[in-house]
Each structure stands twice: as C-alpha cells, then as structure tokens.
Write a protein that holds these residues in place. Sequence first.
Motif, short mmCIF file in Angstrom:
data_model
loop_
_atom_site.label_atom_id
_atom_site.label_comp_id
_atom_site.label_asym_id
_atom_site.label_seq_id
_atom_site.Cartn_x
_atom_site.Cartn_y
_atom_site.Cartn_z
N LEU A 1 0.83 -1.19 0.00
CA LEU A 1 0.00 0.00 0.00
C LEU A 1 0.87 1.25 0.00
CD1 LEU A 1 -2.88 1.18 0.17
CD2 LEU A 1 -2.63 1.17 2.67
N ARG A 2 0.61 2.14 -0.93
CA ARG A 2 1.30 3.43 -0.99
C ARG A 2 0.34 4.50 -0.49
NH1 ARG A 2 2.55 7.80 -4.59
NH2 ARG A 2 4.78 8.25 -4.62
N VAL A 3 0.76 5.22 0.56
CA VAL A 3 -0.12 6.21 1.18
C VAL A 3 0.43 7.61 0.95
CG1 VAL A 3 -1.14 7.03 3.34
CG2 VAL A 3 -0.82 4.57 2.95
N CYS A 4 -0.43 8.47 0.45
CA CYS A 4 -0.10 9.88 0.26
C CYS A 4 -0.93 10.69 1.26
CB CYS A 4 -0.40 10.31 -1.17
SG CYS A 4 -0.30 12.08 -1.47
N ARG A 5 -0.26 11.50 2.04
CA ARG A 5 -1.00 12.33 3.01
C ARG A 5 -1.43 13.61 2.31
NH1 ARG A 5 0.76 13.74 9.27
NH2 ARG A 5 -1.18 14.80 9.83
N ASP A 6 -2.70 13.66 1.97
CA ASP A 6 -3.22 14.80 1.21
C ASP A 6 -4.73 14.86 1.38
OD1 ASP A 6 -3.42 16.95 -0.50
OD2 ASP A 6 -2.97 15.83 -2.33
N ARG A 7 -5.28 16.04 1.30
CA ARG A 7 -6.72 16.21 1.34
C ARG A 7 -7.18 16.57 -0.08
NH1 ARG A 7 -10.02 16.96 5.66
NH2 ARG A 7 -8.20 17.34 7.00
N ILE A 8 -7.86 15.64 -0.73
CA ILE A 8 -8.27 15.83 -2.11
C ILE A 8 -9.52 16.71 -2.15
CG2 ILE A 8 -8.87 14.69 -4.26
CD1 ILE A 8 -6.10 13.99 -3.26
N GLU A 9 -9.49 17.73 -2.99
CA GLU A 9 -10.63 18.62 -3.12
C GLU A 9 -11.82 17.87 -3.75
OE1 GLU A 9 -10.91 21.71 -2.06
OE2 GLU A 9 -8.85 21.63 -1.25
N PRO A 10 -13.05 18.17 -3.32
CA PRO A 10 -14.23 17.48 -3.87
C PRO A 10 -14.32 17.54 -5.39
CG PRO A 10 -14.84 18.76 -1.94
CD PRO A 10 -13.41 19.11 -2.24
N ALA A 11 -13.87 18.63 -6.00
CA ALA A 11 -13.94 18.75 -7.46
C ALA A 11 -13.02 17.75 -8.15
CB ALA A 11 -13.57 20.16 -7.89
N ASP A 12 -12.05 17.21 -7.43
CA ASP A 12 -11.10 16.26 -8.00
C ASP A 12 -11.45 14.82 -7.68
OD1 ASP A 12 -9.53 18.25 -9.13
OD2 ASP A 12 -8.28 18.47 -7.34
N VAL A 13 -12.65 14.58 -7.17
CA VAL A 13 -13.06 13.24 -6.75
C VAL A 13 -14.21 12.75 -7.61
CG1 VAL A 13 -13.95 11.84 -4.84
CG2 VAL A 13 -12.29 13.65 -4.38
N ALA A 14 -14.13 11.49 -8.02
CA ALA A 14 -15.20 10.84 -8.77
C ALA A 14 -15.49 9.50 -8.10
CB ALA A 14 -14.78 10.63 -10.22
N GLU A 15 -16.48 8.79 -8.61
CA GLU A 15 -16.81 7.47 -8.07
C GLU A 15 -16.66 6.44 -9.17
OE1 GLU A 15 -20.50 5.00 -5.98
OE2 GLU A 15 -20.51 7.20 -6.00
N ALA A 16 -16.03 5.34 -8.84
CA ALA A 16 -15.87 4.23 -9.80
C ALA A 16 -15.89 2.92 -9.03
CB ALA A 16 -14.56 4.38 -10.57
N HIS A 17 -16.75 2.02 -9.44
CA HIS A 17 -16.87 0.71 -8.81
C HIS A 17 -17.08 0.84 -7.30
CE1 HIS A 17 -15.75 -1.26 -12.57
NE2 HIS A 17 -14.78 -0.36 -12.68
N ASN A 18 -17.94 1.79 -6.93
CA ASN A 18 -18.30 2.02 -5.53
C ASN A 18 -17.12 2.48 -4.67
OD1 ASN A 18 -21.06 1.20 -5.87
ND2 ASN A 18 -20.38 -0.93 -5.86
N CYS A 19 -16.13 3.05 -5.32
CA CYS A 19 -14.99 3.61 -4.61
C CYS A 19 -14.83 5.09 -4.98
CB CYS A 19 -13.70 2.88 -4.98
SG CYS A 19 -13.69 1.12 -4.59
N LEU A 20 -14.38 5.89 -4.05
CA LEU A 20 -14.03 7.26 -4.37
C LEU A 20 -12.61 7.28 -4.92
CD1 LEU A 20 -15.47 9.29 -1.34
CD2 LEU A 20 -16.49 8.89 -3.60
#
Length: 259
Positions: free
Chosen positions: A67-86
Amino acid sequence: MFPDVYSPATASLDLFARSRAAYLLVRDRGGVLVGYSAATMLGADCAPEWAPAEVALPHALDAQPGLRVCRDRIEPADVAEAHNCLVTTAARTAWDLARRLDLVEAVVAVDALARLGAFRPVDLLTCRAKTPGARGCRRLDRVIELADPRAESPAETRLRVGLVLEGLPGPEVQYKILDEYGFVLARVDLAYPSAKLAIEYDGRNHLERRRWERDRERDTRLSGYGWQTLRFGHNDLRAIHQTASKVCALLARRSPSAG
C-alpha cells in the motif's frame, strides 16, 4: 489483504482487487484512491502489474505492505466514483502520475487517462497554474508535447515515444490507409505516410494463429499499394535504440527524396 479486509483464497489479487481492498481499509477515514489505483478503477490501462495500491488520506496511516499512502486532502472537485470507490478524477490522476513517473511512463499514463475522454493533455497546464510550485510540474510541457490520446495501448505509446526520444520524427497515430477510391484499407498503429511505412505493435493476442494469418494477409494487401509494414513486440521495446535504427534506415531508403 489488509487489516480486517479479506478476500477469498481463490480470488485474483490484481491491482483492481487490491485497490478495492485498500479503499475498504480507508473508506471511513476520508480516504480516496489515487495514482495507479485510481487509473485502474477508471478503466485506464497504464499501471504495471507490480504497482501497489495507492490511497490519499488527510492524516497518517500505519505502513501496510502493498500500500502506498499519500498524506493529502483531495478537493471534492477532484473526486469521482468508480466501482463504488471514491477515486481522483482522470485529470487529477494524470496530474499526479505525470509529475512523479519517468518521462515515458508519464506519457503512457496521460495517454491512457485522456483517452477516456474526460480531458485533453493540455488541460494539465490548468492544474499547474493553480499549484505552480508542485513537485515535478516543470516537466509537464514535455509530457504534454509527447502525449497523444489516440494511442490505443500503453505499448503503442511506449513505442512511439521511444522512437521520438531516439531522434525520429513523430509518426502519425492510428493512421487510416486509403485505396485509390478513398476506402479504408487498414488503420495502423503508427505511420510515416510520405515513406509509406506502417508500424504495428503486436501484443500477445497477435500470436494467435488466426490473428497472425489476418495480419499477414493485411500486410500483403498493403504492400500492393506500396506500403511496407514493420511489426514490433515486447523485446523490440526493450531494445528501442536498435528498433529506432531499423525504422530510421527504412525511412531514409523509402523517403521520396531517396529516389
């Protein structure tokens, strides 16, 4: 697969499955799939088989194998849904990958994600304008210059970019060869029309007997119209200098000025 995330022992553990498992791990912690995991969920075929699942979180997470973890807060405009995942959107995913990967793989990722139709490669400059100091953003100009979403596979992109980086002119992508009446004889991966040189990348499916026979029949048909077809495979990508040299020699021999 991860703490409190399980999968049947017989299930495939490809990046798609590992990414879904990673999302279950971070779903209730504000996590979003990013990078190659986001690209895979969106349907972009650009991730290597060994790529770890990738997530972004607004806070730290204990290290997890695979698992690669990036500590970041993604803006809502940059988020989509695919296969029931954000997941991050295609454009945001391309922005993230293009800044961190080596040049060729950055172009592969941008081609695959832009081919989904959600953005144009040049749109990544808007992302840079918003965050001009982001790590790796200076190299975007070259990535965008080399990108072409018409490419239909990562290997095709790697071949085309490899030829250009070896000093050859950029070939036409997904070029339609017409007969004397304007009907399409074939659509080839790459082409140098002035030299009537077609270039195809043959993946594993081209080794099947019926496909192999159809390919050879088409090559013969094109040769009747003065076209020569070069076919390359995985080993030719690994030896890109020799591959480019072969193409260069044929271009010199077949160019109109050579006659």
